[in-house]
Design an enzyme around this catalytic site. Structure first.
Site, PDB file in Angstrom:
ATOM      1  CB  VAL A  20      -0.287 -21.560  32.009  1.00  0.00           C
ATOM      2  CG1 VAL A  20       0.245 -22.931  31.656  1.00  0.00           C
ATOM      3  CG2 VAL A  20      -0.204 -20.622  30.813  1.00  0.00           C
ATOM      4  CG  ASP A  45      -5.160 -21.403  26.403  1.00  0.00           C
ATOM      5  OD1 ASP A  45      -5.626 -21.205  25.274  1.00  0.00           O
ATOM      6  OD2 ASP A  45      -5.279 -20.602  27.350  1.00  0.00           O
ATOM      7  CE1 TYR A  50      -4.683 -15.636  30.588  1.00  0.00           C
ATOM      8  CE2 TYR A  50      -3.714 -17.731  29.980  1.00  0.00           C
ATOM      9  CZ  TYR A  50      -4.802 -16.894  30.042  1.00  0.00           C
ATOM     10  OH  TYR A  50      -6.006 -17.313  29.544  1.00  0.00           O
ATOM     11  CG  HIS A 108      -7.319 -12.461  26.234  1.00  0.00           C
ATOM     12  ND1 HIS A 108      -6.126 -12.767  26.803  1.00  0.00           N
ATOM     13  CD2 HIS A 108      -8.252 -13.011  27.042  1.00  0.00           C
ATOM     14  CE1 HIS A 108      -6.325 -13.467  27.918  1.00  0.00           C
ATOM     15  NE2 HIS A 108      -7.606 -13.617  28.080  1.00  0.00           N
ATOM     16  CB  SER A 137     -10.508 -15.844  23.490  1.00  0.00           C
ATOM     17  OG  SER A 137     -10.699 -16.264  24.814  1.00  0.00           O
ATOM     18  CG  ASN A 138     -13.255 -14.692  26.810  1.00  0.00           C
ATOM     19  OD1 ASN A 138     -13.748 -15.645  27.393  1.00  0.00           O
ATOM     20  ND2 ASN A 138     -11.983 -14.370  26.943  1.00  0.00           N
ATOM     21  CD  GLN A 159      -9.238 -20.438  24.900  1.00  0.00           C
ATOM     22  OE1 GLN A 159      -8.919 -19.367  25.397  1.00  0.00           O
ATOM     23  NE2 GLN A 159      -8.371 -21.387  24.623  1.00  0.00           N
TER      24      GLN A 159
END
Length: 179
Positions: A20, A45, A50, A108, A137-138, A159
């Site tokens: 999203v 997700d 966000y 994140h 993530s990343n 991710q």
């Protein structure tokens, strides 16, 4: 291809998910998540950054799909990686906005001079039962090596973007080789 992937912690995560990112918070997010769930998607997700965790939670509840048939991933935003208390509060805020448990909680991104301590806190959140699986993530190979050198719990997920235009073979191989 199997519908789910078994994570290194033994949990099954649906392979196909609906992200999203960049969906405007409010009715647009609720409608998009509702449509994805209606089409059979069972993994949503989101992320604190966000701004639409609340609407994701609302759409999940409105779907009336049993919660044990769904998977929700969210992420700790970089600005919340400032210390133990703030990281714990950030997770509590995500839990409150979602109105349900978090299946997978990710860092994140690898915030320099913070991510190792943030990982330690995610391990604590997992041991306290606040989240069910933890990951990153990343993260690149160097950051993953750093995490693996100090962790008690190996990240269940890294991710990252993998596509025909962004293959990252060295990173993919490292992740395969290190669980």
């Amino acid at each position: 291809m199997e519908a789910a992937v078994k994570l290194n912690d033994g949990r099954l995560m649906p392979r196909l998910g609906f992200g999203v990112h960049r969906i405007v918070p409010g009715p647009a997010t609720r409608a998009a998540v509702a449509a994805a769930l209606h089409c059979g998607i069972r993994h949503v997700d989101t992320a604190a950054s966000y701004g639409n965790e609340l609407e994701v939670g609302e759409a999940v509840r409105a779907s009336r799909i049993p919660r044990d048939q769904l998977w929700i991933t969210t992420k700790l935003w970089d600005d919340d990686q400032v210390g133990d208390d703030e990281t714990m509060r950030a997770c509590a805020r995500s839990l409150e906005r979602l109105g349900t448990h978090i299946d997978l909680y990710l860092l994140h991104s690898p915030v320099p001079n913070r991510y190792l301590n943030s990982w330690r806190i995610l391990e604590s959140l997992l041991s306290k039962g606040m989240v069910r699986s933890i990951g990153v993530s990343n993260f690149g190979v160097d950051e993953l090596r750093n995490i693996l050198s100090v962790c008690t719990i190996v990240p269940a997920v890294n991710q990252v973007e993998l596509s025909p235009f962004c293959t990252q073979p060295a990173l993919a191989a490292f992740c395969r080789d290190h669980g």
